[in-house]
Design a protein around this motif. Sequence first.
Motif, PDB file in Angstrom:
ATOM      1  N   ALA A 310     -10.949  -0.046  21.629  1.00  0.00           N
ATOM      2  CA  ALA A 310     -11.448  -1.237  22.310  1.00  0.00           C
ATOM      3  C   ALA A 310     -10.762  -2.515  21.846  1.00  0.00           C
ATOM      4  O   ALA A 310     -10.995  -3.590  22.411  1.00  0.00           O
ATOM      5  CB  ALA A 310     -12.955  -1.356  22.108  1.00  0.00           C
ATOM      6  N   GLY A 311      -9.911  -2.420  20.808  1.00  0.00           N
ATOM      7  CA  GLY A 311      -9.150  -3.587  20.363  1.00  0.00           C
ATOM      8  C   GLY A 311      -9.661  -4.268  19.118  1.00  0.00           C
ATOM      9  O   GLY A 311      -9.108  -5.285  18.702  1.00  0.00           O
ATOM     10  N   LYS A 312     -10.688  -3.747  18.467  1.00  0.00           N
ATOM     11  CA  LYS A 312     -11.214  -4.360  17.252  1.00  0.00           C
ATOM     12  C   LYS A 312     -10.363  -3.960  16.055  1.00  0.00           C
ATOM     13  O   LYS A 312     -10.084  -2.786  15.828  1.00  0.00           O
ATOM     14  CB  LYS A 312     -12.659  -3.915  17.031  1.00  0.00           C
ATOM     15  CG  LYS A 312     -13.312  -4.556  15.812  1.00  0.00           C
ATOM     16  CD  LYS A 312     -14.752  -4.099  15.654  1.00  0.00           C
ATOM     17  CE  LYS A 312     -15.400  -4.716  14.423  1.00  0.00           C
ATOM     18  NZ  LYS A 312     -16.807  -4.263  14.243  1.00  0.00           N
ATOM     19  N   THR A 313      -9.938  -4.945  15.268  1.00  0.00           N
ATOM     20  CA  THR A 313      -9.073  -4.694  14.119  1.00  0.00           C
ATOM     21  C   THR A 313      -9.808  -3.897  13.045  1.00  0.00           C
ATOM     22  O   THR A 313     -10.971  -4.171  12.723  1.00  0.00           O
ATOM     23  CB  THR A 313      -8.570  -6.023  13.526  1.00  0.00           C
ATOM     24  OG1 THR A 313      -7.861  -6.740  14.531  1.00  0.00           O
ATOM     25  CG2 THR A 313      -7.645  -5.774  12.344  1.00  0.00           C
ATOM     26  N   ARG A 314      -9.096  -2.897  12.496  1.00  0.00           N
ATOM     27  CA  ARG A 314      -9.628  -2.102  11.386  1.00  0.00           C
ATOM     28  C   ARG A 314      -8.811  -2.408  10.135  1.00  0.00           C
ATOM     29  O   ARG A 314      -7.592  -2.253  10.110  1.00  0.00           O
ATOM     30  CB  ARG A 314      -9.539  -0.612  11.719  1.00  0.00           C
ATOM     31  CG  ARG A 314     -10.519  -0.145  12.782  1.00  0.00           C
ATOM     32  CD  ARG A 314     -11.937  -0.031  12.248  1.00  0.00           C
ATOM     33  NE  ARG A 314     -12.052   0.991  11.226  1.00  0.00           N
ATOM     34  CZ  ARG A 314     -12.372   2.252  11.472  1.00  0.00           C
ATOM     35  NH1 ARG A 314     -12.621   2.651  12.706  1.00  0.00           N
ATOM     36  NH2 ARG A 314     -12.471   3.126  10.482  1.00  0.00           N
ATOM     37  N   THR A 315      -9.479  -2.843   9.098  1.00  0.00           N
ATOM     38  CA  THR A 315      -8.804  -3.172   7.838  1.00  0.00           C
ATOM     39  C   THR A 315      -9.271  -2.289   6.693  1.00  0.00           C
ATOM     40  O   THR A 315      -8.907  -2.515   5.540  1.00  0.00           O
ATOM     41  CB  THR A 315      -9.051  -4.644   7.467  1.00  0.00           C
ATOM     42  OG1 THR A 315     -10.463  -4.871   7.348  1.00  0.00           O
ATOM     43  CG2 THR A 315      -8.479  -5.579   8.531  1.00  0.00           C
ATOM     44  N   ASP A 316     -10.096  -1.282   6.988  1.00  0.00           N
ATOM     45  CA  ASP A 316     -10.696  -0.468   5.938  1.00  0.00           C
ATOM     46  C   ASP A 316      -9.914   0.805   5.660  1.00  0.00           C
ATOM     47  O   ASP A 316     -10.375   1.660   4.902  1.00  0.00           O
ATOM     48  CB  ASP A 316     -12.126  -0.097   6.332  1.00  0.00           C
ATOM     49  CG  ASP A 316     -12.188   0.657   7.654  1.00  0.00           C
ATOM     50  OD1 ASP A 316     -11.363   0.364   8.539  1.00  0.00           O
ATOM     51  OD2 ASP A 316     -13.066   1.527   7.807  1.00  0.00           O
ATOM     52  N   LEU A 317      -8.716   0.945   6.239  1.00  0.00           N
ATOM     53  CA  LEU A 317      -7.958   2.183   6.090  1.00  0.00           C
ATOM     54  C   LEU A 317      -6.894   2.040   5.007  1.00  0.00           C
ATOM     55  O   LEU A 317      -6.340   0.956   4.797  1.00  0.00           O
ATOM     56  CB  LEU A 317      -7.300   2.560   7.411  1.00  0.00           C
ATOM     57  CG  LEU A 317      -8.254   2.806   8.585  1.00  0.00           C
ATOM     58  CD1 LEU A 317      -7.473   3.047   9.856  1.00  0.00           C
ATOM     59  CD2 LEU A 317      -9.162   3.984   8.290  1.00  0.00           C
ATOM     60  N   SER A 318      -6.618   3.146   4.351  1.00  0.00           N
ATOM     61  CA  SER A 318      -5.564   3.185   3.341  1.00  0.00           C
ATOM     62  C   SER A 318      -4.971   4.583   3.336  1.00  0.00           C
ATOM     63  O   SER A 318      -5.442   5.474   4.039  1.00  0.00           O
ATOM     64  CB  SER A 318      -6.117   2.826   1.958  1.00  0.00           C
ATOM     65  OG  SER A 318      -7.086   3.788   1.553  1.00  0.00           O
ATOM     66  N   CYS A 319      -3.954   4.777   2.520  1.00  0.00           N
ATOM     67  CA  CYS A 319      -3.300   6.086   2.434  1.00  0.00           C
ATOM     68  C   CYS A 319      -4.168   7.013   1.578  1.00  0.00           C
ATOM     69  O   CYS A 319      -3.838   7.332   0.439  1.00  0.00           O
ATOM     70  CB  CYS A 319      -1.905   5.930   1.839  1.00  0.00           C
ATOM     71  SG  CYS A 319      -0.931   7.435   1.854  1.00  0.00           S
ATOM     72  N   ASP A 320      -5.279   7.431   2.178  1.00  0.00           N
ATOM     73  CA  ASP A 320      -6.273   8.241   1.466  1.00  0.00           C
ATOM     74  C   ASP A 320      -6.454   9.561   2.213  1.00  0.00           C
ATOM     75  O   ASP A 320      -6.856   9.563   3.377  1.00  0.00           O
ATOM     76  CB  ASP A 320      -7.601   7.480   1.411  1.00  0.00           C
ATOM     77  CG  ASP A 320      -8.703   8.263   0.700  1.00  0.00           C
ATOM     78  OD1 ASP A 320      -8.421   9.367   0.197  1.00  0.00           O
ATOM     79  OD2 ASP A 320      -9.839   7.755   0.665  1.00  0.00           O
ATOM     80  N   PRO A 321      -6.164  10.698   1.572  1.00  0.00           N
ATOM     81  CA  PRO A 321      -6.312  11.983   2.270  1.00  0.00           C
ATOM     82  C   PRO A 321      -7.745  12.291   2.675  1.00  0.00           C
ATOM     83  O   PRO A 321      -7.979  13.122   3.551  1.00  0.00           O
ATOM     84  CB  PRO A 321      -5.797  13.001   1.248  1.00  0.00           C
ATOM     85  CG  PRO A 321      -5.898  12.327  -0.070  1.00  0.00           C
ATOM     86  CD  PRO A 321      -5.676  10.873   0.195  1.00  0.00           C
TER      87      PRO A 321
END
Length: 721
Positions: A310-321
């Motif tokens: 829907a276009g909402k920015t996600r900033t909670d992601l990282s290189c986490d398996p």
Amino acid sequence: MAGRNSKNSGSAAGVTSDEARSPGAREVRNVALVGHTGAGKTTLVEALLATSGVVSRPGRVEDGTTICDYDEIETRQQRSVNLALAPLEYDGVKINVIDTPGYADFVGDLRAGLRAADCALFVVSTAAPLDGTTRLLWTECAAVGMPRAVVLTKLDHQRADYPGTLAACRESFGDNVLPIYLPDPDTGTASGLVGMLSRQLYTYSDGRRSEGQLDDAGHARVERARGELIEGIIEESEDETLMERYLAGEEIDLKVLIGDLERAVARGAFHPVLPVCAPTALGTVELLELMSGAFPSPAEHPLPEVTTVAGKTRTDLSCDPDGPLLAEVVKSTTDPYIGRLSMVRVFSGTLRPDMSVHVSGHFLAERGHEEHDEDERVGSLSSPLGKTQRPIPKAPAGEIVTVGKLSRAETGDTLSDPGDPLLMRPWDIPEPMLPVAITPRTKADEDKLSQGLSRVAAEDPTLRVENNPETHQLVLWTMGEAHTDVLLDRLAHRYGVHVDPIELRVPLRETLSGPGSGRGKHVKQSGGHGQYGICEIQVEPLPQGSGFEFVDKIVGGAIPRQFIGSVEKGIRNQMEKGTTSAGYPMVDIRVTLVDGKAHSVDSSDMAFQMAGALALREAAQAAGVALLEPFDEVSILAGDDDVGTVMSDLSARRGQVLGTEAIGQGRSLVRAEVPQTELVRYAVDLRAMTHGTASFTRTFSRYAPMPQHLAAKVLDHHPSP
């Protein structure tokens, strides 16, 4: 060179088991090889695979097949046109080496490789001048802060010029480009290396590295360059006291210098240069040490911008398996035996065979790719070795793998959890600027053409397919002639669709040269009701962009009111078809209906439509027809040294320069209006005149009269469509 995250075992180990453990993100390096065609990237990959123990000798696996095998299209085209992934392991670190195409037509694949990578290794031949395309790519990588290093190859070539190439790299890439090893002239530049920090001599006379000591003359040769290297490392050190101590005469500990060097390389502040000679294996161990020890891991590289569907920015992601699944299709291909294969970079979470994923593609609608959001089941996961796909149990964050059976996913699409759909904007995909009109060779090819083109377009986002409604031609917009050749080859040999290029028609317009008049008579008797319609019109041209005006001056009922609209409809229909043999639409005219005749029984709507069309054709012949050609506004980004050449060429193409603007870094933007007929091969010609360093965009501007001598040629040589 000790690695920041390596185990410092000092030995090479090949990836030998299909069920090998999945390394953590900090034990992975994703490295894109960047360089012009002929720089030696593929040969370098083969040498690294041999040195790391993946293969027994360069270019061969144990059964004798080639490791960096060209597919059938690359063999016919005699050039690398695809991304190739070569995984290896060194010192406890898995290194995914991404071999990118070096030819300018395939810059889309090159940028895809850079998206999948966390650092770039620029491969530069010492036997050829540093090309402008490599300089531009260095600038692109610098703009996004991608860590870079430089490998100088072909030291054994008879025209090899290591000092000159090193100087050119430093001049073009900046002061922080410094050699950490030098070829040794005493042992042979293709078989001996000198470690700048360690003052150690390494020889590769038998293909294996052995260590030795420099003599006094050797020490004297390297001291000046060594001092410059140490100062460059210290300038990027986080220890602010280091420079002061060094200038005071203190001997800085070697481990401190290596640690600071590796950290500076990982954050993109320092760019080491290594000489490598693939045939003798010179420098391959040193390069593997640099990759495993200094290049950043996926955990150290920021993720691209991520949003919800829907276009909402996600900033909670990282290189986490263990995080939410986020992966991207870097490249799609179709194997005639296996089916669709997708090269996928996993940015977050873990991808497993047979799991369900959400496939999102939202950014290529203007190129004929419909936006799509759908769920699909992943097939097998594998790691490539040449043409062999080795099954793997999972792909955690940071990995690059080959995924089977993603039939709906296209190059550039995002893969995520169906319960948490995500979207990544693809890498900067260049706009194709070379139009090529094609026609199917046979009726069987015509039946298969649509499906074949859709499959090719799904694999290659740099292709745009256009069905031109005005010229009725099927047009492929490509990156250049080599790209066109590969696309047509792929259509023919992979999908069994044979097409032939034909002359491209530019959508011209007709208008009137002056005023005129015409009479249309459609009278037929054929038993029963006949056909009867006669009309007389006067025509005149209007200013450009005025469109069409119809004026009714019928008096006395010469034409019944119900047939006035029929005359206008017939005139409009004829305008769409044109009035000349070329068949281009007529625009910007006024038609005045002044007289006519009707029959009480035989007159009809169709009769007066035919009469109106005939009247317009006669009036156009009397008034004279002029052709209008479309002009595009063109913006050319070129080096300052090429601006004069570009502007002279634009004038030769009947273009009008609108202005120039300096944009910095030795480049300028030239804006001009140019006829579309002069831009058909401009993508090829601009590349040739600027050695591949210039680019351009184009947007429609307006229509303007075509010179009479050119219009005459068009009318003589273009039959109706």
